[in-house]
Design a protein around this motif. Structure first.
Motif, PDB file in Angstrom:
ATOM      1  N   ARG A 252       0.970  -0.899   0.121  1.00 19.08           N
ATOM      2  CA  ARG A 252       0.086   0.128  -0.092  1.00 19.08           C
ATOM      3  C   ARG A 252       0.853   1.250   0.237  1.00 19.08           C
ATOM      4  O   ARG A 252       0.398   2.255  -0.747  1.00 19.08           O
ATOM      5  CB  ARG A 252      -0.930  -0.073   1.163  1.00 19.08           C
ATOM      6  CG  ARG A 252      -1.583   1.137   1.359  1.00 19.08           C
ATOM      7  CD  ARG A 252      -2.732   1.123   2.484  1.00 19.08           C
ATOM      8  NE  ARG A 252      -3.302   2.303   2.747  1.00 19.08           N
ATOM      9  CZ  ARG A 252      -4.593   2.588   2.161  1.00 19.08           C
ATOM     10  NH1 ARG A 252      -5.192   1.693   1.101  1.00 19.08           N
ATOM     11  NH2 ARG A 252      -5.222   3.758   2.352  1.00 19.08           N
TER      12      ARG A 252
ATOM     13  N   THR B 221       2.236   2.143  -3.550  1.00 20.11           N
ATOM     14  CA  THR B 221       1.151   2.767  -4.208  1.00 20.11           C
ATOM     15  C   THR B 221       0.954   4.251  -4.185  1.00 20.11           C
ATOM     16  O   THR B 221       0.574   4.977  -4.929  1.00 20.11           O
ATOM     17  CB  THR B 221      -0.155   2.039  -4.296  1.00 20.11           C
ATOM     18  OG1 THR B 221      -0.608   2.248  -2.992  1.00 20.11           O
ATOM     19  CG2 THR B 221      -0.026   0.449  -4.552  1.00 20.11           C
TER      20      THR B 221
ATOM     21  N   GLU C 113       0.088  -0.678  -8.803  1.00 19.38           N
ATOM     22  CA  GLU C 113      -1.235  -0.253  -8.208  1.00 19.38           C
ATOM     23  C   GLU C 113      -1.831  -1.535  -8.626  1.00 19.38           C
ATOM     24  O   GLU C 113      -2.548  -2.252  -7.514  1.00 19.38           O
ATOM     25  CB  GLU C 113      -1.945   0.804  -8.809  1.00 19.38           C
ATOM     26  CG  GLU C 113      -3.429   1.091  -8.176  1.00 19.38           C
ATOM     27  CD  GLU C 113      -3.312   1.551  -6.841  1.00 19.38           C
ATOM     28  OE1 GLU C 113      -3.941   0.736  -5.988  1.00 19.38           O
ATOM     29  OE2 GLU C 113      -2.639   2.518  -6.541  1.00 19.38           O
TER      30      GLU C 113
ATOM     31  N   TYR D 105      -0.925  -4.550  -6.273  1.00 19.58           N
ATOM     32  CA  TYR D 105      -1.318  -4.349  -4.962  1.00 19.58           C
ATOM     33  C   TYR D 105      -2.748  -4.797  -5.067  1.00 19.58           C
ATOM     34  O   TYR D 105      -3.067  -5.632  -4.241  1.00 19.58           O
ATOM     35  CB  TYR D 105      -1.276  -3.087  -4.715  1.00 19.58           C
ATOM     36  CG  TYR D 105      -1.901  -2.514  -3.363  1.00 19.58           C
ATOM     37  CD1 TYR D 105      -1.559  -3.242  -2.005  1.00 19.58           C
ATOM     38  CD2 TYR D 105      -2.828  -1.709  -3.130  1.00 19.58           C
ATOM     39  CE1 TYR D 105      -2.368  -3.204  -1.013  1.00 19.58           C
ATOM     40  CE2 TYR D 105      -3.429  -1.332  -2.026  1.00 19.58           C
ATOM     41  CZ  TYR D 105      -3.181  -2.194  -0.826  1.00 19.58           C
ATOM     42  OH  TYR D 105      -4.004  -1.886   0.214  1.00 19.58           O
TER      43      TYR D 105
ATOM     44  N   GLU E  12     -10.272  -0.407  -3.710  1.00 20.96           N
ATOM     45  CA  GLU E  12      -8.938   0.341  -4.323  1.00 20.96           C
ATOM     46  C   GLU E  12      -9.144   0.552  -5.954  1.00 20.96           C
ATOM     47  O   GLU E  12      -8.728   1.539  -6.255  1.00 20.96           O
ATOM     48  CB  GLU E  12      -8.280  -0.688  -3.844  1.00 20.96           C
ATOM     49  CG  GLU E  12      -6.621  -0.088  -4.231  1.00 20.96           C
ATOM     50  CD  GLU E  12      -5.951   0.956  -3.527  1.00 20.96           C
ATOM     51  OE1 GLU E  12      -4.853   1.682  -3.789  1.00 20.96           O
ATOM     52  OE2 GLU E  12      -6.872   1.102  -2.345  1.00 20.96           O
TER      53      GLU E  12
END
Length: 599
Positions: A518, A521, A531, A534, A550
């Motif tokens: 996190r 990102t 991103e 993740y 997200e």
């Protein structure tokens, strides 16, 4: 020769000279501008393309070139990711630019009272040399260099129409001036150098003391400038990172002088051609090689000063003897100044930077050589025959050299290795070659190239992060952690460093470090690849709802990403949300014309 036959002749010669390009692959920045740019995937995204600078999914740039992106959109719609047709399009645009130069040059020479047949011949010779000269290959054989032919094609058309409009009256003149403004605007939106073309028109009319057409051209220039700068200012822009400080002001005259000598050598004897040129000394220690390199650069400085003096002497002399040559040289000077080294750019020299200035230089040379040949021919001198023979051999050499030079872009490895072998062994090129070795599993070779890059630039962030990637693959966790900790302090690669630290944690302890991912990102420049990984990690650990949330957050500012909508569809499908999955997939197909129409 009629205009249509002259144009077809130029087009055929250009395609013959660049024929090998059709078999070339995507190389270097092509991967960012074509393979990874989400904004070229659908005609629906054409308006959005005007709201972004180049390199959406790569290191940010200061290049606002929506017309270049538009041509990639057309190519992608027709050919997806087949590189051959992209190369054909680039060669075609270069051919069209050569035809536009021919049309402008003929009209330009006619305006100085040169007889029609002679004007057409001079224009054709200048356009031919410019079209097949191998120094232009970086703008033609390299798909990402397409901005130069685009800007030149529209710009020369604009100048041609501007000269034509000078003799018109009433509504016809107004209409032609309007089309001229559109051509200049398209040129500027293709590449920043396109803004120079309307300024050349103003200079042309001011020299001829044609005040009426000068102020009309000024109005066209203002029209172009207002629209261009409004579009540019409204576009989303992350400033390009500064990896190397610009040269000090006191050093720039030296760089200007060396660059002139460098380009003069490339124009007359285009043998050692390569990307990533640099005319700074940059010694690597007090050894024989570095001292010899520094001595060569000082000789280059002296040669550049002599060439600058010779150019201004030619300019001064032609002012009295041949006004067409004088204006051509003045145009060459005006178009060259922005890339001369006076203004700090992202390099000190580049072959494609003289794409535009060389056109006017070749036009001036064609006029002068033609005048010399006519004078000598009237005296029945052997000099005219010898000069004609030398020029013919030189032109044949240019075409052959361009044909061979085009092969340097065959694929990524060929491009990088030949560039480095021919003198473009910059830290950037070494890092790119290391990246290629890394993807192919040649870890030791990658490490050698990265250490060489760090010798040239000790704090190069991309070299450090890639060296950490090598250490990770070699399971050298101690070295990897040291390099990654160092990289977290470098804004350009901060996000990647945190991502690799999460991978390191997983390798050492078998844990999925969601907090570190996190953080990755939220650190450094926006990076969709990080991103996406993740979000996939969230889904893999069972946090599908968090993954969707997200992803929806990402889609708010970047709604145009087909990959994002496709991933959202997959996440909804995992949760059994069939309606939401279908809607997301429909959005993905809307933003990528080559997504399959069925699951």
């Amino acid at each position: 020769m009629k205009k249509i036959w002259a144009g077809l002749f130029l087009l055929v010669v250009v395609f013959i000279s660049y024929a090998p390009a059709v078999r070339n692959d995507f190389v270097w920045d092509d991967t960012a501008l074509i393979l990874r740019d989400p904004l070229i995937r659908s005609w629906r995204l054409i308006p959005e393309g005007f709201n972004h600078f180049l390199f959406v999914d790569a290191t940010a740039s200061d290049f606002y070139r929506p017309i270049q992106r538009l041509t990639y959109t057309i190519d992608y719609a027709a050919f997806a990711f087949k590189p051959g047709p992209y190369h054909v399009t680039s060669v075609l645009w270069h051919g069209l630019a050569a035809i536009a130069l021919f049309l402008f040059a003929e009209e330009f020479l006619l305006s100085f009272g040169i007889e029609g047949r002679r004007a057409r011949l001079f224009a054709l010779v200048a356009a031919l040399i410019w079209a097949i000269h191998p120094v232009q290959s970086a703008a033609v054989a390299y798909i990402s260099g397409r901005a130069d032919p685009l800007a030149a094609a529209f710009g020369f058309v604009g100048l041609f129409l501007l000269l034509r409009a000078a003799s018109l009256m009433g509504s016809r003149k107004l209409l032609v001036l309007l089309v001229t403004g559109v051509a200049f605007l398209l040129s500027a939106l293709s590449k920043e150098s396109g803004l120079i073309f309307p300024l050349l028109g103003i200079v042309f009319f001011l020299i001829g003391k044609n005040w009426s057409n000068a102020w009309k051209t000024l109005v066209v220039t203002i029209f172009v400038g207002v629209i261009y700068f409004n579009l540019r200012a409204a576009a989303e822009h992350t400033p390009a990172p500064t990896l190397t400080p610009p040269p000090p002001l006191l050093v720039r005259p030296i760089i200007v002088s060396r660059a002139v000598a460098e380009y003069a050598g490339l124009i007359l004897f285009p043998l050692n051609l390569h990307m990533d040129r640099d005319v700074e000394t940059q010694p690597t220690g007090f050894n024989e090689a570095s001292l010899a390199h520094a001595a060569w650069r000082e000789l280059q400085t002296l040669a550049g000063l002599i060439l600058i003096a010779a150019f201004f002497y030619w300019l001064w002399r032609s002012h009295k003897r041949n006004r067409a040559t004088f204006v051509s040289l003045l145009f060459a000077l005006i178009t060259y100044l922005p890339v001369s080294g006076i203004v700090a750019l992202n390099a000190t020299a580049a072959e494609h930077w003289i794409y535009l200035p060389s056109a006017f230089l070749f036009l001036a040379a064609a006029i002068e050589i033609a005048a010399l040949l006519e004078t000598q021919a009237s005296r029945r001198s052997t000099i005219a025959t010898a000069t004609t023979a030398v020029c013919a051999v030189w032109v044949l050499f240019l075409g052959a050299r361009t044909f061979l030079r085009t092969l340097d872009w065959k694929n990524q490895r060929t491009f990088l290795e030949r560039t480095i072998a021919h003198g473009g062994d910059s830290a950037r090129m070494l890092i790119n070659l290391a990246g290629l070795e890394l993807t192919e599993g040649k870890l030791q070779d990658a490490a050698v190239h990265l250490h060489a890059a760090l010798q040239k630039k000790p704090d190069q962030p991309l070299a450090i992060i890639n060296l950490a990637a090598v250490a990770l693959k070699q399971n050298d966790f101690k070295l990897a952690r040291e390099l990654l900790t160092r990289a977290t302090q470098m804004p350009l690669v901060e996000g990647q460093a945190h991502e690799y630290l999460a991978i390191l944690e997983n390798k050492e302890n078998g844990k999925a470090d969601l907090m570190r991912m996190r953080l990755a990102t939220r650190s450094g420049p926006p990076n969709w690849s990080i991103e996406k990984r993740y979000i996939q990690l969230l889904a893999d650990t069972g946090a599908n709802k968090a993954a969707i949330d997200e992803l929806l957050t990402c889609l708010q500012p970047q709604w145009y990403r087909a990959d994002s909508w496709k991933l959202l569809s997959e996440l909804h499908a995992k949760l059994g949300h069939s309606d939401q999955a279908a809607k997301a997939l429909a959005q993905a197909r809307a933003y990528d014309v080559h997504l399959p129409t069925s699951n």
